[in-house]
Write a protein that holds these residues in place. Structure first.
Motif, PDB file in Angstrom:
ATOM      1  N   GLN A  14      -6.993   3.503 -12.934  1.00  0.00           N
ATOM      2  CA  GLN A  14      -6.806   4.957 -13.020  1.00  0.00           C
ATOM      3  C   GLN A  14      -5.343   5.339 -13.266  1.00  0.00           C
ATOM      4  OE1 GLN A  14      -9.714   6.047 -13.270  1.00  0.00           O
ATOM      5  NE2 GLN A  14     -10.665   4.245 -12.333  1.00  0.00           N
ATOM      6  N   ARG A  15      -4.444   4.358 -13.237  1.00  0.00           N
ATOM      7  CA  ARG A  15      -3.015   4.633 -13.471  1.00  0.00           C
ATOM      8  C   ARG A  15      -2.450   3.586 -14.426  1.00  0.00           C
ATOM      9  NH1 ARG A  15       0.065   4.916  -7.917  1.00  0.00           N
ATOM     10  NH2 ARG A  15      -1.320   3.194  -7.357  1.00  0.00           N
ATOM     11  N   LEU A  16      -3.119   3.390 -15.552  1.00  0.00           N
ATOM     12  CA  LEU A  16      -2.711   2.317 -16.453  1.00  0.00           C
ATOM     13  C   LEU A  16      -1.327   2.554 -17.053  1.00  0.00           C
ATOM     14  CD1 LEU A  16      -6.045   1.412 -18.305  1.00  0.00           C
ATOM     15  CD2 LEU A  16      -4.841   0.113 -16.535  1.00  0.00           C
ATOM     16  N   LEU A  17      -0.997   3.794 -17.361  1.00  0.00           N
ATOM     17  CA  LEU A  17       0.325   4.070 -17.920  1.00  0.00           C
ATOM     18  C   LEU A  17       1.414   3.741 -16.912  1.00  0.00           C
ATOM     19  CD1 LEU A  17       1.920   5.088 -20.336  1.00  0.00           C
ATOM     20  CD2 LEU A  17       1.736   7.411 -19.418  1.00  0.00           C
ATOM     21  N   GLN A  18       1.206   4.107 -15.650  1.00  0.00           N
ATOM     22  CA  GLN A  18       2.186   3.777 -14.619  1.00  0.00           C
ATOM     23  C   GLN A  18       2.259   2.271 -14.420  1.00  0.00           C
ATOM     24  OE1 GLN A  18       1.451   5.474 -10.747  1.00  0.00           O
ATOM     25  NE2 GLN A  18       3.523   5.048 -10.024  1.00  0.00           N
ATOM     26  N   TYR A  19       1.116   1.595 -14.459  1.00  0.00           N
ATOM     27  CA  TYR A  19       1.083   0.125 -14.360  1.00  0.00           C
ATOM     28  C   TYR A  19       1.897  -0.516 -15.480  1.00  0.00           C
ATOM     29  CZ  TYR A  19      -1.017  -4.310 -15.910  1.00  0.00           C
ATOM     30  OH  TYR A  19      -1.223  -5.573 -16.403  1.00  0.00           O
ATOM     31  N   ILE A  20       1.681  -0.065 -16.697  1.00  0.00           N
ATOM     32  CA  ILE A  20       2.372  -0.663 -17.840  1.00  0.00           C
ATOM     33  C   ILE A  20       3.877  -0.420 -17.759  1.00  0.00           C
ATOM     34  CG2 ILE A  20       2.687  -0.492 -20.342  1.00  0.00           C
ATOM     35  CD1 ILE A  20      -0.356   0.022 -20.520  1.00  0.00           C
ATOM     36  N   SER A  21       4.261   0.782 -17.325  1.00  0.00           N
ATOM     37  CA  SER A  21       5.686   1.134 -17.327  1.00  0.00           C
ATOM     38  C   SER A  21       6.422   0.656 -16.086  1.00  0.00           C
ATOM     39  CB  SER A  21       5.844   2.652 -17.457  1.00  0.00           C
ATOM     40  OG  SER A  21       5.217   3.312 -16.367  1.00  0.00           O
ATOM     41  N   SER A  22       5.693   0.391 -14.973  1.00  0.00           N
ATOM     42  CA  SER A  22       6.371   0.096 -13.712  1.00  0.00           C
ATOM     43  C   SER A  22       6.153  -1.313 -13.190  1.00  0.00           C
ATOM     44  CB  SER A  22       5.931   1.094 -12.629  1.00  0.00           C
ATOM     45  OG  SER A  22       6.218   2.417 -13.010  1.00  0.00           O
ATOM     46  N   ALA A  23       5.006  -1.922 -13.480  1.00  0.00           N
ATOM     47  CA  ALA A  23       4.732  -3.261 -12.960  1.00  0.00           C
ATOM     48  C   ALA A  23       5.655  -4.270 -13.624  1.00  0.00           C
ATOM     49  CB  ALA A  23       3.271  -3.634 -13.184  1.00  0.00           C
ATOM     50  N   SER A  24       6.195  -5.176 -12.838  1.00  0.00           N
ATOM     51  CA  SER A  24       7.265  -6.047 -13.321  1.00  0.00           C
ATOM     52  C   SER A  24       6.782  -7.359 -13.922  1.00  0.00           C
ATOM     53  CB  SER A  24       8.236  -6.362 -12.173  1.00  0.00           C
ATOM     54  OG  SER A  24       7.557  -7.062 -11.125  1.00  0.00           O
ATOM     55  N   PHE A  25       5.522  -7.737 -13.673  1.00  0.00           N
ATOM     56  CA  PHE A  25       5.082  -9.062 -14.095  1.00  0.00           C
ATOM     57  C   PHE A  25       3.857  -9.050 -15.007  1.00  0.00           C
ATOM     58  CE2 PHE A  25       2.162 -12.650 -13.092  1.00  0.00           C
ATOM     59  CZ  PHE A  25       2.830 -13.624 -13.820  1.00  0.00           C
TER      60      PHE A  25
ATOM     61  N   ASN B 154       0.820  -1.217   0.000  1.00  0.00           N
ATOM     62  CA  ASN B 154       0.000   0.000   0.000  1.00  0.00           C
ATOM     63  C   ASN B 154       0.849   1.260   0.000  1.00  0.00           C
ATOM     64  OD1 ASN B 154      -2.731  -0.651  -0.192  1.00  0.00           O
ATOM     65  ND2 ASN B 154      -2.851  -1.278   1.950  1.00  0.00           N
ATOM     66  N   ARG B 155       2.041   1.197   0.588  1.00  0.00           N
ATOM     67  CA  ARG B 155       2.888   2.394   0.685  1.00  0.00           C
ATOM     68  C   ARG B 155       3.488   2.783  -0.666  1.00  0.00           C
ATOM     69  NH1 ARG B 155       4.352   0.273   5.886  1.00  0.00           N
ATOM     70  NH2 ARG B 155       6.160  -0.803   5.019  1.00  0.00           N
ATOM     71  N   GLY B 156       3.590   1.853  -1.576  1.00  0.00           N
ATOM     72  CA  GLY B 156       4.164   2.197  -2.870  1.00  0.00           C
ATOM     73  C   GLY B 156       4.098   1.010  -3.807  1.00  0.00           C
ATOM     74  N   VAL B 157       2.898   0.713  -4.306  1.00  0.00           N
ATOM     75  CA  VAL B 157       2.669  -0.534  -5.025  1.00  0.00           C
ATOM     76  C   VAL B 157       3.504  -0.635  -6.300  1.00  0.00           C
ATOM     77  CG1 VAL B 157       0.687   0.314  -6.363  1.00  0.00           C
ATOM     78  CG2 VAL B 157       0.825  -2.116  -5.732  1.00  0.00           C
ATOM     79  N   TYR B 158       3.808   0.511  -6.925  1.00  0.00           N
ATOM     80  CA  TYR B 158       4.588   0.491  -8.166  1.00  0.00           C
ATOM     81  C   TYR B 158       6.050   0.895  -7.948  1.00  0.00           C
ATOM     82  CZ  TYR B 158       0.192  -0.195 -10.632  1.00  0.00           C
ATOM     83  OH  TYR B 158      -1.013  -0.693 -11.082  1.00  0.00           O
ATOM     84  N   SER B 159       6.480   0.923  -6.693  1.00  0.00           N
ATOM     85  CA  SER B 159       7.890   1.212  -6.438  1.00  0.00           C
ATOM     86  C   SER B 159       8.746   0.026  -6.880  1.00  0.00           C
ATOM     87  CB  SER B 159       8.113   1.481  -4.951  1.00  0.00           C
ATOM     88  OG  SER B 159       7.936   0.287  -4.194  1.00  0.00           O
ATOM     89  N   GLU B 160      10.007   0.295  -7.148  1.00  0.00           N
ATOM     90  CA  GLU B 160      10.912  -0.762  -7.593  1.00  0.00           C
ATOM     91  C   GLU B 160      11.011  -1.876  -6.559  1.00  0.00           C
ATOM     92  OE1 GLU B 160      15.573  -1.358  -9.078  1.00  0.00           O
ATOM     93  OE2 GLU B 160      14.747   0.652  -8.714  1.00  0.00           O
ATOM     94  N   TRP B 161      11.080  -1.490  -5.266  1.00  0.00           N
ATOM     95  CA  TRP B 161      11.201  -2.518  -4.223  1.00  0.00           C
ATOM     96  C   TRP B 161       9.957  -3.405  -4.179  1.00  0.00           C
ATOM     97  CZ3 TRP B 161       8.585  -4.172   0.068  1.00  0.00           C
ATOM     98  CH2 TRP B 161       9.278  -5.074   0.901  1.00  0.00           C
TER      99      TRP B 161
END
Length: 311
Positions: free
Chosen positions: A166-177, A144-151
Protein backbone atom coordinates in the motif's frame (compact mmCIF):
# COMPACT_ATOMS: atom_id res chain seq x y z
CA UNK A 1 19.58 -12.05 8.13
CA UNK A 2 15.95 -12.75 7.61
CA UNK A 3 15.79 -16.47 6.93
CA UNK A 4 17.22 -17.28 3.56
CA UNK A 5 16.90 -14.03 1.65
CA UNK A 6 18.64 -13.66 -1.58
CA UNK A 7 20.57 -12.49 -4.60
CA UNK A 8 23.77 -10.57 -4.25
CA UNK A 9 25.90 -9.40 -7.15
CA UNK A 10 29.29 -10.98 -7.83
CA UNK A 11 32.41 -9.69 -9.48
CA UNK A 12 35.32 -12.13 -9.13
CA UNK A 13 35.96 -15.16 -11.32
CA UNK A 14 39.40 -16.71 -11.05
CA UNK A 15 40.82 -20.23 -11.09
CA UNK A 16 42.96 -21.66 -8.31
CA UNK A 17 44.66 -24.98 -7.75
CA UNK A 18 43.63 -24.91 -4.09
CA UNK A 19 40.57 -27.15 -4.52
CA UNK A 20 41.53 -30.58 -3.20
CA UNK A 21 39.07 -32.51 -5.40
CA UNK A 22 36.58 -32.06 -8.21
CA UNK A 23 33.50 -31.74 -5.98
CA UNK A 24 31.80 -28.38 -6.23
CA UNK A 25 31.86 -26.67 -2.78
CA UNK A 26 28.79 -25.51 -0.87
CA UNK A 27 28.27 -22.14 0.83
CA UNK A 28 25.48 -21.68 3.39
CA UNK A 29 24.15 -18.66 5.28
CA UNK A 30 22.00 -18.95 8.38
CA UNK A 31 18.78 -17.04 8.93
CA UNK A 32 17.19 -14.71 11.45
CA UNK A 33 18.24 -15.38 15.03
CA UNK A 34 20.65 -18.19 14.15
CA UNK A 35 24.46 -18.24 14.02
CA UNK A 36 26.97 -19.67 11.59
CA UNK A 37 28.14 -22.25 14.16
CA UNK A 38 24.86 -23.22 15.84
CA UNK A 39 24.12 -26.90 16.52
CA UNK A 40 21.56 -26.89 13.71
CA UNK A 41 24.03 -25.49 11.19
CA UNK A 42 26.71 -27.94 12.30
CA UNK A 43 24.28 -30.84 12.00
CA UNK A 44 23.23 -29.74 8.51
CA UNK A 45 26.86 -29.59 7.37
CA UNK A 46 27.57 -33.04 8.82
CA UNK A 47 24.62 -34.56 6.97
CA UNK A 48 25.63 -32.91 3.69
CA UNK A 49 29.17 -34.25 4.10
CA UNK A 50 27.77 -37.74 4.63
CA UNK A 51 25.76 -37.34 1.44
CA UNK A 52 28.67 -35.88 -0.57
CA UNK A 53 31.96 -37.21 0.92
CA UNK A 54 34.87 -34.84 0.42
CA UNK A 55 32.75 -31.73 -0.16
CA UNK A 56 34.07 -28.39 1.15
CA UNK A 57 31.43 -26.35 3.03
CA UNK A 58 31.73 -22.77 4.23
CA UNK A 59 29.21 -21.27 6.67
CA UNK A 60 29.10 -17.49 6.24
CA UNK A 61 29.51 -15.28 9.28
CA UNK A 62 29.26 -11.56 9.89
CA UNK A 63 31.23 -11.96 13.11
CA UNK A 64 33.27 -14.93 14.32
CA UNK A 65 31.78 -14.44 17.78
CA UNK A 66 28.52 -16.47 17.58
CA UNK A 67 26.66 -14.03 19.85
CA UNK A 68 27.66 -11.07 17.68
CA UNK A 69 26.85 -13.05 14.55
CA UNK A 70 23.35 -13.73 15.89
CA UNK A 71 22.89 -10.05 16.74
CA UNK A 72 23.91 -9.12 13.18
CA UNK A 73 20.94 -11.09 11.87
CA UNK A 74 18.69 -8.46 13.53
CA UNK A 75 20.82 -5.31 13.58
CA UNK A 76 23.04 -3.94 10.84
CA UNK A 77 23.19 -2.55 7.33
CA UNK A 78 22.47 -5.31 4.81
CA UNK A 79 24.37 -3.62 1.99
CA UNK A 80 27.48 -3.41 4.15
CA UNK A 81 27.05 -7.03 5.21
CA UNK A 82 26.89 -8.09 1.56
CA UNK A 83 30.16 -6.31 0.79
CA UNK A 84 31.75 -8.06 3.76
CA UNK A 85 30.44 -11.47 2.68
CA UNK A 86 31.54 -11.02 -0.93
CA UNK A 87 35.10 -10.32 0.26
CA UNK A 88 34.95 -13.23 2.71
CA UNK A 89 34.07 -15.66 -0.08
CA UNK A 90 36.58 -14.21 -2.52
CA UNK A 91 39.34 -14.80 0.06
CA UNK A 92 38.65 -18.56 0.36
CA UNK A 93 40.81 -20.47 -2.16
CA UNK A 94 38.58 -23.55 -2.10
CA UNK A 95 35.72 -21.49 -3.55
CA UNK A 96 37.62 -19.84 -6.37
CA UNK A 97 36.37 -22.20 -9.09
CA UNK A 98 32.73 -21.70 -8.11
CA UNK A 99 30.27 -23.33 -5.73
CA UNK A 100 26.67 -24.24 -5.02
CA UNK A 101 24.91 -22.04 -2.54
CA UNK A 102 22.14 -22.06 0.03
CA UNK A 103 20.95 -18.44 0.21
CA UNK A 104 23.10 -16.08 -1.81
CA UNK A 105 24.36 -15.13 -5.24
CA UNK A 106 27.75 -13.51 -5.04
CA UNK A 107 31.38 -13.99 -6.04
CA UNK A 108 33.14 -16.27 -6.95
CA UNK A 109 30.67 -17.72 -9.50
CA UNK A 110 27.60 -19.54 -8.15
CA UNK A 111 26.43 -22.64 -10.05
CA UNK A 112 23.18 -23.65 -8.29
CA UNK A 113 21.36 -21.45 -5.76
CA UNK A 114 18.86 -22.96 -3.30
CA UNK A 115 16.80 -20.64 -1.13
CA UNK A 116 14.54 -21.86 1.69
CA UNK A 117 11.65 -19.56 2.60
CA UNK A 118 13.42 -16.53 1.19
CA UNK A 119 11.80 -13.10 1.07
CA UNK A 120 12.60 -12.46 -2.59
CA UNK A 121 9.77 -9.92 -2.83
CA UNK A 122 10.17 -8.77 0.75
CA UNK A 123 7.64 -9.08 3.56
CA UNK A 124 4.47 -7.07 4.09
CA UNK A 125 4.37 -7.82 7.80
CA UNK A 126 7.26 -8.09 10.22
CA UNK A 127 8.04 -11.60 11.45
CA UNK A 128 6.57 -12.56 14.82
CA UNK A 129 9.03 -13.25 17.63
CA UNK A 130 9.24 -16.06 20.12
CA UNK A 131 8.24 -14.82 23.60
CA UNK A 132 11.75 -15.46 24.94
CA UNK A 133 13.59 -13.81 22.03
CA UNK A 134 14.40 -10.34 23.40
CA UNK A 135 16.68 -9.40 20.47
CA UNK A 136 13.87 -10.05 18.01
CA UNK A 137 11.22 -8.29 20.08
CA UNK A 138 13.25 -5.11 20.48
CA UNK A 139 14.10 -5.02 16.76
CA UNK A 140 10.46 -5.64 15.79
CA UNK A 141 9.14 -2.87 18.05
CA UNK A 142 11.73 -0.43 16.69
CA UNK A 143 10.88 -1.32 13.10
CA UNK A 144 7.15 -0.98 13.72
CA UNK A 145 7.64 2.60 14.94
CA UNK A 146 9.05 3.75 11.62
CA UNK A 147 9.95 1.02 9.16
CA UNK A 148 10.98 3.45 6.40
CA UNK A 149 12.79 5.92 8.64
CA UNK A 150 16.45 6.56 7.90
CA UNK A 151 17.52 5.00 11.20
CA UNK A 152 15.50 1.80 10.64
CA UNK A 153 16.80 1.43 7.09
CA UNK A 154 20.37 1.80 8.30
CA UNK A 155 20.17 -0.41 11.38
CA UNK A 156 17.29 -2.91 11.37
CA UNK A 157 17.58 -5.91 9.09
CA UNK A 158 13.85 -6.67 9.26
CA UNK A 159 12.99 -3.15 8.07
CA UNK A 160 15.28 -3.45 5.07
CA UNK A 161 13.12 -6.28 3.68
CA UNK A 162 9.77 -4.59 4.36
CA UNK A 163 7.74 -4.05 1.17
CA UNK A 164 4.39 -2.46 1.94
CA UNK A 165 2.06 -3.04 -1.05
CA UNK A 166 0.00 0.00 0.00
CA UNK A 167 3.07 2.29 0.13
CA UNK A 168 5.11 1.15 -2.85
CA UNK A 169 6.33 4.63 -3.76
CA UNK A 170 7.60 5.19 -0.22
CA UNK A 171 9.19 1.71 -0.28
CA UNK A 172 10.98 2.42 -3.54
CA UNK A 173 12.20 5.86 -2.45
CA UNK A 174 13.07 5.05 1.18
CA UNK A 175 14.01 1.38 1.54
CA UNK A 176 17.78 1.00 1.47
CA UNK A 177 18.23 -2.58 0.25
CA UNK A 178 15.43 -4.55 -1.41
CA UNK A 179 14.37 -2.05 -4.12
CA UNK A 180 17.97 -1.82 -5.25
CA UNK A 181 18.65 -5.56 -5.37
CA UNK A 182 15.36 -6.16 -7.23
CA UNK A 183 15.96 -3.17 -9.51
CA UNK A 184 12.65 -1.62 -8.37
CA UNK A 185 13.90 1.91 -8.86
CA UNK A 186 12.18 5.10 -9.98
CA UNK A 187 14.52 5.73 -12.93
CA UNK A 188 15.01 2.87 -15.42
CA UNK A 189 18.50 4.20 -16.14
CA UNK A 190 19.40 3.52 -12.49
CA UNK A 191 18.86 -0.24 -12.79
CA UNK A 192 21.99 -2.31 -12.33
CA UNK A 193 22.38 -4.71 -15.25
CA UNK A 194 24.97 -6.70 -13.28
CA UNK A 195 22.19 -8.09 -11.09
CA UNK A 196 20.39 -9.47 -14.14
CA UNK A 197 23.58 -10.86 -15.65
CA UNK A 198 24.47 -12.70 -12.46
CA UNK A 199 21.06 -14.24 -11.88
CA UNK A 200 20.62 -15.28 -15.49
CA UNK A 201 24.04 -16.98 -15.38
CA UNK A 202 22.90 -19.53 -12.80
CA UNK A 203 22.56 -23.15 -13.82
CA UNK A 204 19.57 -23.59 -11.48
CA UNK A 205 17.63 -21.44 -9.02
CA UNK A 206 15.67 -23.65 -6.61
CA UNK A 207 12.97 -21.73 -4.76
CA UNK A 208 11.61 -23.50 -1.67
CA UNK A 209 8.32 -22.35 -0.11
CA UNK A 210 6.97 -23.57 3.26
CA UNK A 211 3.27 -24.30 2.94
CA UNK A 212 2.39 -23.41 6.54
CA UNK A 213 4.81 -20.47 6.79
CA UNK A 214 3.52 -17.74 9.11
CA UNK A 215 6.88 -16.06 9.64
CA UNK A 216 7.27 -14.85 6.05
CA UNK A 217 4.23 -12.79 5.04
CA UNK A 218 3.29 -13.52 2.37
CA UNK A 219 4.86 -16.97 2.19
CA UNK A 220 4.71 -16.75 -1.63
CA UNK A 221 7.59 -14.27 -1.46
CA UNK A 222 9.74 -17.41 -1.52
CA UNK A 223 8.48 -17.90 -5.12
CA UNK A 224 8.79 -14.18 -6.01
CA UNK A 225 5.13 -13.58 -5.18
CA UNK A 226 3.83 -10.45 -3.44
CA UNK A 227 0.58 -9.13 -2.02
CA UNK A 228 -1.56 -7.33 -4.55
CA UNK A 229 -2.28 -3.69 -3.68
CA UNK A 230 -5.95 -3.30 -2.81
CA UNK A 231 -6.52 -0.60 -5.42
CA UNK A 232 -5.29 -2.98 -8.16
CA UNK A 233 -7.82 -5.73 -7.41
CA UNK A 234 -10.45 -6.13 -10.15
CA UNK A 235 -12.89 -8.92 -10.84
CA UNK A 236 -12.48 -8.85 -14.62
CA UNK A 237 -8.71 -8.58 -14.97
CA UNK A 238 -7.58 -10.89 -17.82
CA UNK A 239 -4.90 -13.49 -17.10
CA UNK A 240 -3.34 -16.19 -19.22
CA UNK A 241 -3.95 -19.79 -18.28
CA UNK A 242 -0.43 -20.15 -16.89
CA UNK A 243 -0.37 -16.67 -15.39
CA UNK A 244 -3.20 -17.02 -12.86
CA UNK A 245 -2.79 -15.11 -9.60
CA UNK A 246 -2.70 -17.24 -6.46
CA UNK A 247 -6.19 -16.57 -5.09
CA UNK A 248 -6.28 -16.86 -1.34
CA UNK A 249 -8.93 -17.72 1.20
CA UNK A 250 -11.60 -15.13 2.08
CA UNK A 251 -10.28 -12.11 4.03
CA UNK A 252 -6.70 -12.88 2.95
CA UNK A 253 -5.06 -10.72 0.31
CA UNK A 254 -4.49 -12.06 -3.18
CA UNK A 255 -0.99 -12.76 -4.43
CA UNK A 256 0.72 -11.60 -7.61
CA UNK A 257 2.77 -14.62 -8.78
CA UNK A 258 6.26 -14.37 -10.21
CA UNK A 259 5.33 -14.35 -13.89
CA UNK A 260 2.95 -11.41 -13.39
CA UNK A 261 5.50 -9.27 -11.54
CA UNK A 262 6.68 -6.24 -13.50
CA UNK A 263 10.27 -7.07 -12.59
CA UNK A 264 9.74 -10.45 -14.30
CA UNK A 265 7.83 -9.23 -17.36
CA UNK A 266 10.40 -6.51 -18.04
CA UNK A 267 13.23 -8.78 -16.80
CA UNK A 268 14.83 -6.28 -14.44
CA UNK A 269 16.90 -8.92 -12.60
CA UNK A 270 17.32 -11.71 -15.18
CA UNK A 271 14.52 -13.79 -13.68
CA UNK A 272 12.57 -14.18 -16.93
CA UNK A 273 15.65 -15.11 -18.92
CA UNK A 274 16.55 -17.77 -16.37
CA UNK A 275 12.97 -19.07 -16.25
CA UNK A 276 12.60 -19.30 -20.02
CA UNK A 277 15.82 -21.30 -20.21
CA UNK A 278 14.38 -23.83 -17.75
CA UNK A 279 16.58 -22.63 -14.90
CA UNK A 280 13.99 -22.24 -12.11
CA UNK A 281 12.56 -24.99 -9.92
CA UNK A 282 9.60 -24.35 -7.59
CA UNK A 283 9.52 -26.58 -4.52
CA UNK A 284 6.92 -26.68 -1.73
CA UNK A 285 7.77 -28.17 1.67
CA UNK A 286 5.25 -29.03 4.36
CA UNK A 287 5.62 -27.20 7.64
CA UNK A 288 6.24 -23.81 9.18
CA UNK A 289 9.15 -21.58 8.29
CA UNK A 290 12.44 -23.54 8.28
CA UNK A 291 10.76 -26.56 9.88
CA UNK A 292 12.31 -28.37 7.01
CA UNK A 293 12.34 -32.01 8.12
CA UNK A 294 13.74 -34.19 5.34
CA UNK A 295 12.50 -31.90 2.55
CA UNK A 296 15.99 -30.61 1.88
CA UNK A 297 17.61 -34.00 1.29
CA UNK A 298 16.44 -34.66 -2.25
CA UNK A 299 17.30 -31.08 -3.22
CA UNK A 300 20.82 -31.25 -1.82
CA UNK A 301 21.33 -34.70 -3.33
CA UNK A 302 20.38 -33.42 -6.79
CA UNK A 303 21.70 -29.86 -6.87
CA UNK A 304 24.74 -29.89 -4.55
CA UNK A 305 28.07 -31.65 -4.85
CA UNK A 306 28.37 -31.91 -8.60
CA UNK A 307 31.62 -31.86 -10.54
CA UNK A 308 33.58 -28.63 -10.91
CA UNK A 309 34.73 -29.87 -14.30
CA UNK A 310 31.11 -29.86 -15.45
CA UNK A 311 30.60 -26.14 -14.68
Amino acid sequence: MLPSIVLFAGLVNFVSSAAVNDIRPLVIWHGLGDTYASPGMDRFQSEVKEMHPGIFIHSIFIDEDPNADQRASFYGNVNQQIVQVAQQLADIPELSRGFDCHRILTSPPVHNLITFGSQHMGVSDLPACNPWDLLCQVARRAANRGVYSEWAQENLVQAQYFRDPQRLLQYISSASFLPDINNEVLLPSARNSLYADNLASLNKLILVLFLQDKTVVPKESAWFGSEQPLEDLTMDQPYGLDQTPMLSAPNIKDIIPMRLQTLYKEDWIGLRQLDESGGIEFVACQGEHMQIGDCWKDLVAEWVGGSLSAN
